[in-house]
Design a protein around this motif. Structure first.
Motif, PDB file in Angstrom:
ATOM      1  N   LEU A 135       9.209  14.905  33.589  1.00 58.09           N
ATOM      2  CA  LEU A 135       9.600  13.743  34.372  1.00 58.09           C
ATOM      3  C   LEU A 135       8.397  13.146  35.092  1.00 58.09           C
ATOM      4  O   LEU A 135       7.382  13.810  35.283  1.00 58.09           O
ATOM      5  CB  LEU A 135      10.675  14.136  35.389  1.00 58.09           C
ATOM      6  CG  LEU A 135      11.954  14.722  34.802  1.00 58.09           C
ATOM      7  CD1 LEU A 135      12.922  15.091  35.921  1.00 58.09           C
ATOM      8  CD2 LEU A 135      12.604  13.768  33.829  1.00 58.09           C
ATOM      9  N   ARG A 136       8.523  11.905  35.512  1.00 61.32           N
ATOM     10  CA  ARG A 136       7.428  11.223  36.219  1.00 61.32           C
ATOM     11  C   ARG A 136       7.047  11.927  37.505  1.00 61.32           C
ATOM     12  O   ARG A 136       5.898  11.867  37.925  1.00 61.32           O
ATOM     13  CB  ARG A 136       7.821   9.780  36.538  1.00 61.32           C
ATOM     14  CG  ARG A 136       7.737   8.876  35.352  1.00 61.32           C
ATOM     15  CD  ARG A 136       8.037   7.438  35.646  1.00 61.32           C
ATOM     16  NE  ARG A 136       8.144   7.107  37.056  1.00 61.32           N
ATOM     17  CZ  ARG A 136       8.498   5.928  37.508  1.00 61.32           C
ATOM     18  NH1 ARG A 136       8.785   4.964  36.678  1.00 61.32           N
ATOM     19  NH2 ARG A 136       8.585   5.695  38.799  1.00 61.32           N
ATOM     20  N   ASP A 137       7.990  12.607  38.134  1.00 58.96           N
ATOM     21  CA  ASP A 137       7.678  13.298  39.390  1.00 58.96           C
ATOM     22  C   ASP A 137       7.059  14.676  39.161  1.00 58.96           C
ATOM     23  O   ASP A 137       6.790  15.402  40.106  1.00 58.96           O
ATOM     24  CB  ASP A 137       8.908  13.403  40.286  1.00 58.96           C
ATOM     25  CG  ASP A 137      10.016  14.281  39.718  1.00 58.96           C
ATOM     26  OD1 ASP A 137       9.825  14.876  38.636  1.00 58.96           O
ATOM     27  OD2 ASP A 137      11.069  14.377  40.365  1.00 58.96           O
ATOM     28  N   ILE A 165      21.912  10.078  23.999  1.00 62.62           N
ATOM     29  CA  ILE A 165      20.854   9.139  24.381  1.00 62.62           C
ATOM     30  C   ILE A 165      21.399   7.736  24.195  1.00 62.62           C
ATOM     31  O   ILE A 165      22.236   7.502  23.314  1.00 62.62           O
ATOM     32  CB  ILE A 165      19.574   9.364  23.546  1.00 62.62           C
ATOM     33  CG1 ILE A 165      18.448   8.521  24.085  1.00 62.62           C
ATOM     34  CG2 ILE A 165      19.807   9.133  22.079  1.00 62.62           C
ATOM     35  CD1 ILE A 165      17.082   8.965  23.648  1.00 62.62           C
ATOM     36  N   ASP A 166      20.967   6.799  25.031  1.00 63.71           N
ATOM     37  CA  ASP A 166      21.420   5.422  24.873  1.00 63.71           C
ATOM     38  C   ASP A 166      20.238   4.480  24.667  1.00 63.71           C
ATOM     39  O   ASP A 166      19.096   4.924  24.561  1.00 63.71           O
ATOM     40  CB  ASP A 166      22.297   4.991  26.053  1.00 63.71           C
ATOM     41  CG  ASP A 166      21.559   4.908  27.369  1.00 63.71           C
ATOM     42  OD1 ASP A 166      20.312   5.003  27.385  1.00 63.71           O
ATOM     43  OD2 ASP A 166      22.234   4.740  28.402  1.00 63.71           O
ATOM     44  N   LEU A 170      18.938  10.083  29.026  1.00 69.69           N
ATOM     45  CA  LEU A 170      19.189  11.315  28.282  1.00 69.69           C
ATOM     46  C   LEU A 170      20.278  12.128  28.955  1.00 69.69           C
ATOM     47  O   LEU A 170      20.369  12.148  30.185  1.00 69.69           O
ATOM     48  CB  LEU A 170      17.928  12.181  28.241  1.00 69.69           C
ATOM     49  CG  LEU A 170      16.627  11.543  27.797  1.00 69.69           C
ATOM     50  CD1 LEU A 170      15.489  12.546  27.966  1.00 69.69           C
ATOM     51  CD2 LEU A 170      16.727  11.083  26.365  1.00 69.69           C
ATOM     52  N   MET A 171      21.063  12.831  28.160  1.00 72.95           N
ATOM     53  CA  MET A 171      21.968  13.829  28.696  1.00 72.95           C
ATOM     54  C   MET A 171      21.577  15.160  28.073  1.00 72.95           C
ATOM     55  O   MET A 171      21.572  15.307  26.847  1.00 72.95           O
ATOM     56  CB  MET A 171      23.427  13.526  28.399  1.00 72.95           C
ATOM     57  CG  MET A 171      24.344  14.499  29.134  1.00 72.95           C
ATOM     58  SD  MET A 171      26.081  14.122  28.991  1.00 72.95           S
ATOM     59  CE  MET A 171      26.403  14.756  27.370  1.00 72.95           C
ATOM     60  N   LEU A 172      21.220  16.112  28.934  1.00 75.47           N
ATOM     61  CA  LEU A 172      20.807  17.438  28.488  1.00 75.47           C
ATOM     62  C   LEU A 172      21.879  18.446  28.860  1.00 75.47           C
ATOM     63  O   LEU A 172      22.484  18.349  29.925  1.00 75.47           O
ATOM     64  CB  LEU A 172      19.478  17.831  29.140  1.00 75.47           C
ATOM     65  CG  LEU A 172      18.295  16.908  28.869  1.00 75.47           C
ATOM     66  CD1 LEU A 172      17.122  17.290  29.751  1.00 75.47           C
ATOM     67  CD2 LEU A 172      17.896  16.969  27.413  1.00 75.47           C
ATOM     68  N   VAL A 187      21.656  14.601  33.631  1.00 75.40           N
ATOM     69  CA  VAL A 187      21.471  13.235  33.140  1.00 75.40           C
ATOM     70  C   VAL A 187      20.151  12.718  33.701  1.00 75.40           C
ATOM     71  O   VAL A 187      19.915  12.783  34.902  1.00 75.40           O
ATOM     72  CB  VAL A 187      22.637  12.320  33.570  1.00 75.40           C
ATOM     73  CG1 VAL A 187      22.398  10.888  33.110  1.00 75.40           C
ATOM     74  CG2 VAL A 187      23.952  12.847  33.010  1.00 75.40           C
ATOM     75  N   VAL A 188      19.295  12.227  32.809  1.00 73.89           N
ATOM     76  CA  VAL A 188      17.972  11.742  33.198  1.00 73.89           C
ATOM     77  C   VAL A 188      17.891  10.262  32.883  1.00 73.89           C
ATOM     78  O   VAL A 188      18.131   9.846  31.744  1.00 73.89           O
ATOM     79  CB  VAL A 188      16.850  12.495  32.435  1.00 73.89           C
ATOM     80  CG1 VAL A 188      15.486  11.990  32.863  1.00 73.89           C
ATOM     81  CG2 VAL A 188      16.969  13.987  32.626  1.00 73.89           C
TER      82      VAL A 188
END
Length: 141
Positions: free
Chosen positions: A30-32, A43-44, A49-51, A73-74
């Motif tokens: 992730l960006r953080d 994925i949409d 994303l859904m992991l 969910v990301v």
């Protein structure tokens, strides 16, 4: 030439190319700076994303720990890197597995040390009449 046209037919632009990666284990950076590992379930078009069976993987030095997160969910804009994990080579043999509490404490100490080093660096610049713009005052866009 036929191989090139076949390649063009199999190419799917954007996030549609990730459809074949559904139900495979992935690492998401992730960006953080956090690292998630889980099975990509959905994925949409915005790369959200859904992991499933997600763990947050934390490593500090030669130690690592995993915090179970479950379904995660990301938002697509927060993904810096997404990669499939080879299940046959998935091993942190060089890292020592520690408890969640221990790795969180190690992480807290590491972050505190970085913060103190950053303060010392800023003070050294100030002593020389220089300044460093703070990251939170910079325009991110």
């Amino acid at each position: 030439m036929a191989a090139l046209s076949q390649l063009k037919m199999n190419y799917m632009p954007g996030t549609a190319s990730l459809i074949e990666d559904i139900d495979k284990k992935h690492l998401v950076l992730l960006r953080d700076g956090r690292t998630l590992i889980g099975f990509l379930r959905s994925i949409d078009q915005l790369a959200n994303l859904m992991l499933h069976q997600t763990v947050e993987h934390i490593h500090v030095g030669k130690k690592h720990g995993d915090i179970p997160r479950g379904i995660f969910v990301v938002r697509g804009e927060n993904v810096a890197l997404l990669g499939e994990i080879d299940l046959e080579k998935e091993s942190d043999a060089s890292l020592q597995q520690v408890s969640i509490e221990e790795i969180l404490e190690e992480q807290r100490v590491e972050q505190q040390t970085k913060l103190e080093n950053e303060k010392m660096k800023i003070q050294a610049f100030k002593d020389r009449g220089l300044s460093i713009p703070r990251a939170d005052t910079l325009d991110e866009y």
